[in-house]
Structures are given as C-alpha cells and as structure tokens.
Design an enzyme around this catalytic site. Structure first.
Site, mmCIF file in Angstrom:
data_model
loop_
_atom_site.group_PDB
_atom_site.id
_atom_site.type_symbol
_atom_site.label_atom_id
_atom_site.label_comp_id
_atom_site.label_asym_id
_atom_site.label_seq_id
_atom_site.Cartn_x
_atom_site.Cartn_y
_atom_site.Cartn_z
ATOM 1 N N HIS A 1 49.610 46.760 42.908
ATOM 2 C CA HIS A 1 48.185 47.084 42.936
ATOM 3 C C HIS A 1 47.414 45.848 43.355
ATOM 4 C CE1 HIS A 1 48.046 51.019 40.424
ATOM 5 N NE2 HIS A 1 49.049 51.010 41.269
ATOM 6 N N CYS B 1 38.596 53.880 42.343
ATOM 7 C CA CYS B 1 37.636 53.185 43.189
ATOM 8 C C CYS B 1 37.669 51.704 42.854
ATOM 9 C CB CYS B 1 36.243 53.738 42.947
ATOM 10 S SG CYS B 1 34.997 52.860 43.866
ATOM 11 N N ASN C 1 45.396 50.648 44.382
ATOM 12 C CA ASN C 1 46.692 50.728 45.040
ATOM 13 C C ASN C 1 46.689 49.930 46.332
ATOM 14 O OD1 ASN C 1 48.695 52.445 43.763
ATOM 15 N ND2 ASN C 1 47.201 54.104 43.939
ATOM 16 N N HIS D 1 55.882 48.556 43.673
ATOM 17 C CA HIS D 1 54.628 49.319 43.622
ATOM 18 C C HIS D 1 53.543 48.357 43.124
ATOM 19 C CE1 HIS D 1 52.557 53.324 42.824
ATOM 20 N NE2 HIS D 1 51.763 52.471 42.211
#
Lengths: 314, 314
Positions: free
Chosen positions: A222, A253, A262, A220
């Site tokens: 970013h 944002c 993300n 996961h």
C-alpha cells in the site's frame, strides 16, 4: 518516455523477465467505496481490465453481504464475467458457506484472508489468528479436492496499527500454516503501508529460510507512506514475480483518514515496462479504463501515472 | 511503524550509512507557486526546515525577477537566513550578474542549471546547450576564485517532453563539461519524472565509466509517474549519497497539468530511516513544517507521508 507515452525500457540486473500482476481493483478497490457500484459497471470494469491484458483479476468476494455490502452482488456479477477467455478470476471466500456459493457459480480460484497479528484477526474476523486458520482449514481442504487454486492473503505483515512493528517470526509462522494447509500461493500484505525495502527483503529471506520458495509468494503493498513501488523493486530484486496492484489505485480514497492507498497498477506497469519486464498489459488501455472508472466514481484517480497520461491526452 | 509514527528500521545490504538530503522546497518548490509567498514566511520556512535537521537548504534564486517573480525577493530573504548555524544555503545563479548579487549578500554556495537536451536549453535558457555552458563558465571560474561551492543542475537527464528518451552519451557529455568547468557536484534531474530504476543505474554506471566518481553525483527525481522513490532506491544501491527532495512535495501542484511532482522529503525520509540510513532529520518536525506551509498555501501537501502522519495526529 517514448512519443507514445510509454516508458523507455532499460533493463536492470538480476530482475525477473516477466511479472504476473494480480489485479485487485474490482474487489479490494471497490469494496471500500462508500456507495456500491452497479453490477453492470463492475462487469464492464472487469472486461476492460481483461482487454488491457491483465490475466489475473480478482472479481469479487463471497463474504456475507452484511460485512461487505459493496460486493453483495457477487451472485449477479460472477456469471457475467466468468467466461472471459484467458483470465483467472479468483474470488474471496471466508468460510465454507462462501465456498459453496463460489463453487455453485463455477469459480475456479479462491482466496482466503488471514492476519499476521492478533489485533487485526480480532478486528477483521473476530477470531484469534489460530481460530481463523482453523476456519480456513476445511475451506482449503475442500478446494483442494475440487482442484481449485487457493491464494492465502496475509494482512499486517510489516506493521499493525495497534501492535506496531510485526515480528518477522510471527509472519513466518502464519505463512507456514497457510501453506501447510494447502494454499498454493501467499500474498504478503503491508496493509497500513509502513514497510520499507530492507524489511521486505528480510521477510522474504526469512520465509525462504523456513522452506517457503519465493515462487509461492506475491507481494501486496500500500502506498500510504509512498513506499509501495520502492518495496516492489526490493521484492523483484529478491525474485518475486507476482505483484498485487489496483487499477487506478482504487481502494480507499487517499485523501481520507481511512486511506488504504493500494499500489496503482499503472504506476507499477510504468516501472516494470521501464525495466523491460513483460506484463502483457497495454498501459494506454489500462489508463483509459481507470479514467472511465474514475468518471463513474466522480473523483480523480490517485495514480500518478493515470494523472500524467490522461493530462497528456487532454 | 513504531508507536511514535516512525518507520521500523531494517537495514538492507550494500546501502550507504548516511544520506545528505539537498532540500529544494524553498527554491524549486516555491518558485512554482502561482502567487509569491511573503518573504517572512519563506524565512520562517527555511528556519523550520533547519530546525527539522536538514543541513542543505536551497534558499532562493538570483535569476532575473522577470523570469521567476516568485523569488524576486532574494535580496530581502537571504540576509534573514544566512546566519543559520550548521546549514548550507545554496542559491541558484544563472550568470555573472546573478553571481554578483549572491556574493554581495554573502552566499557561500551557488548552483547553475544546465540542460541535457537542446529543446529544454532553448525553452529554459533561450540558448543551445553549448551556449549555456559558455554562459556558466565565467560564473564557475569566479566562484572557484572565491572558494564558493558550485553545484551543477542538469535537467532532462532521462526523458524530454519534446525529444523523448535522452541518450545516455548526451547526458554524460554535459556532465563532463560541467565538472571540467569546475562544478563540485552535479544533480541529475529527471525533470519530467519518466525514469525507471534500470535507466538510473545505467546512467550512473556510464558516468562512472567516463571518470565521474559517484560521490560527485546527486539525484533529483520527480514523482510525475510515481517512480521517484524506486529510482532513489536504485541510486542508493549504486552508492549515491546525495538526494534532492522537496518538503511536503512542494513544486507544482500534482493535480494540475503543469505538475512537476518533486519527490517529497518526508516520503524519502520514511524510506531512508526505514532502511536504517541516517539523515539527521526529525521526521515529526518536518511533517509539522509541511503542514504549516500547506496551510499558508491553502492546499494539502501531496506527500503521502505528510498526509498519513498528519491524519494520524488529528
């Protein structure tokens, strides 16, 4: 690029043939929106994501509404989407009360969220790491009894805003605890986006050495420092086949201080399809879904692929 | 992330120990600005880039001012920076007239720019590929006599907006022609940003098979679909040690239809330093330079690393 706006497929060596995308836009994405998105829009969003070919779509969270008011409509939303065919709809569950709520609505997959660092455990859960693991234990035990699939999120696996670099051994310890407790899969989170490919591969190797098989691991990433896709490539090269991403890059944002950034599902799909890796996703439909959602949120998607392909059409 | 806002270094296997960044912001970046940047600002920019530790900084272009009015001040700019110590300052040169102008000012490195596709050769140079190679031949021959280093840019090495995917054999042919003509190094450009890592490695392998050594090759990726850094990682894994990038991601606003989306030097440096690869660049100073230039251009840098680190400081 082909005429249809799709990447040309040129496989690379030693990569998986198929990747399962764990789509987090409807939960991780929308929980960071300033104003809550109407329930019917959320349900439409999830349906459109499913129609784009995504098969694992995290739907919502059963955290107390006080903490995440954006997802306070979980009871109203989940019944609207739970019968989507061929789609797994995990929901976030922090504790037994949350599990009760999820089970009452027929949820068949849940996720708990732990932290690799004390600072973030304290900030996010107001507990030590071990106290939060103790909180999850009865949740996971009951989920197992009910034959519910449990994902364990682990935040701050690479860096932490208070503590700096996170020692790999510390991450491995919490991963082992989550798996020993009964979690079926883990999602290794680079919550502040600082990881680089060597760090990714070192963590994955250390987990393997501690007895954790790669197929129990998802990643996961970013995009805070633009590293998410390079890190994903490194994880694929290590054999990882579950990758989290957020349609349109929803989730904080990227222009704000609170940017979470993300990895955008579309940017991920462009790379995977370019590598000849199957995802089941129809990129054109997914881009159209993100453009539709961006219109509802009144700001452009930060996904570069969404921008490139939607400009192409206009 | 370390306390100082730098990535934690965790080397990966089989990567180069050092990468030379070929900084293109002052030329490729600024030539796409709607209004020309004042000469003194350009000179300051190049000085600041040098002070950040960059050692190859493409300074300007000796294309006819009619085609690139943004760089029409090459005669005024180059003398202001040519004595920067320890910095190579290549300049773009399209033809013999451009070479004359560059030599008159004391340029010691030039670059010619070819296309892998007929459509782009026609659009950019109003010539066939072979006609453009014929135009470069006397330029490269004279540069060799003068012991000037020559870089050959090759555009559209992966996809072309008119032709779609570009056959690898076609790219190899033009690469061979540029090297046979006397170019010392090539820069393989993904001008429209569609490449993915397997395609990158396949092109590099095909070039090696045709007798082109990897150390004669640089890569030039655009982030139009968010793939630039993953493609760079793939190139590093193949042994490439010259990577083009643009400070702050200058070069076509990523929010505009005409987005070119150069890979941001800061995002590249974050990854390279995270991998323990030396670049000689001081990331903090480079970010400060891009923030300074963004203020002059009155819009934020599209580089995610610039945004993350400048928000951190503010």
């Amino acid at each position: 690029m082909t005429a249809a706006g799709l990447p040309m497929a040129v496989p690379a060596q030693d990569l998986p043939a198929r990747v399962r995308i764990h789509e987090v836009g409807a939960r991780d994405g929308l929980q960071n929106e300033k104003s809550a998105v109407p329930t019917e829009i959320k349900a439409d969003f999830i349906r459109r994501l499913a129609e784009s070919g995504l098969t694992t779509i995290e739907a919502t969270s059963f955290v107390h509404p006080k903490w995440v008011p954006q997802l306070a409509d979980a009871e109203q939303l989940f019944p609207r989407v739970r019968d989507l065919e061929g789609v797994a709809l995990p929901v976030l569950v922090p504790n037994e009360r949350g599990l009760d709520r999820a089970l009452a609505l027929g949820a068949r997959r849940i996720a708990v969220f732990a932290s690799a660092t004390e600072s973030f455990a304290k900030a996010n859960l107001n507990r030590t790491v071990d106290e939060s693991l103790a909180m999850f234990e009865p949740v996971v035990a009951r989920a197992k009894e009910e034959k519910i699939h449990v994902r364990g999120y682990l935040s701050m696996c690479f860096g932490d805003p208070w503590e700096g670099p996170v020692p790999i051994a510390q991450v491995v310890r919490v991963c082992r605890a989550l798996l020993d407790m009964g979690c079926h899969e883990l999602s290794l989170g680079d919550t502040i986006g600082v990881a680089t490919p060597g760090h990714v591969q070192a963590l994955l190797a250390a987990l393997n050495e501690s007895g954790v098989p790669t197929d129990a691991l998802g990643v996961h990433f970013h995009d805070t420092y633009g590293q998410a896709l390079a890190n994903t490539l490194a994880a694929l090269q290590h054999g990882v086949t579950t990758v989290d991403a957020s349609a349109g890059g929803l989730g904080g944002c990227p222009y704000a201080k609170s940017a979470t950034g993300n990895l955008a599902t579309e940017d991920l799909v462009w790379m995977l399809h370019g590598l000849g890796i199957e995802t089941g996703v129809d990129l054109g439909r997914l881009v159209a879904t993100s453009v539709w959602m961006a219109a509802h949120l009144s700001r452009p998607s930060p996904s570069r692929t969404v921008r490139a392909l939607s400009h192409k059409e206009s």
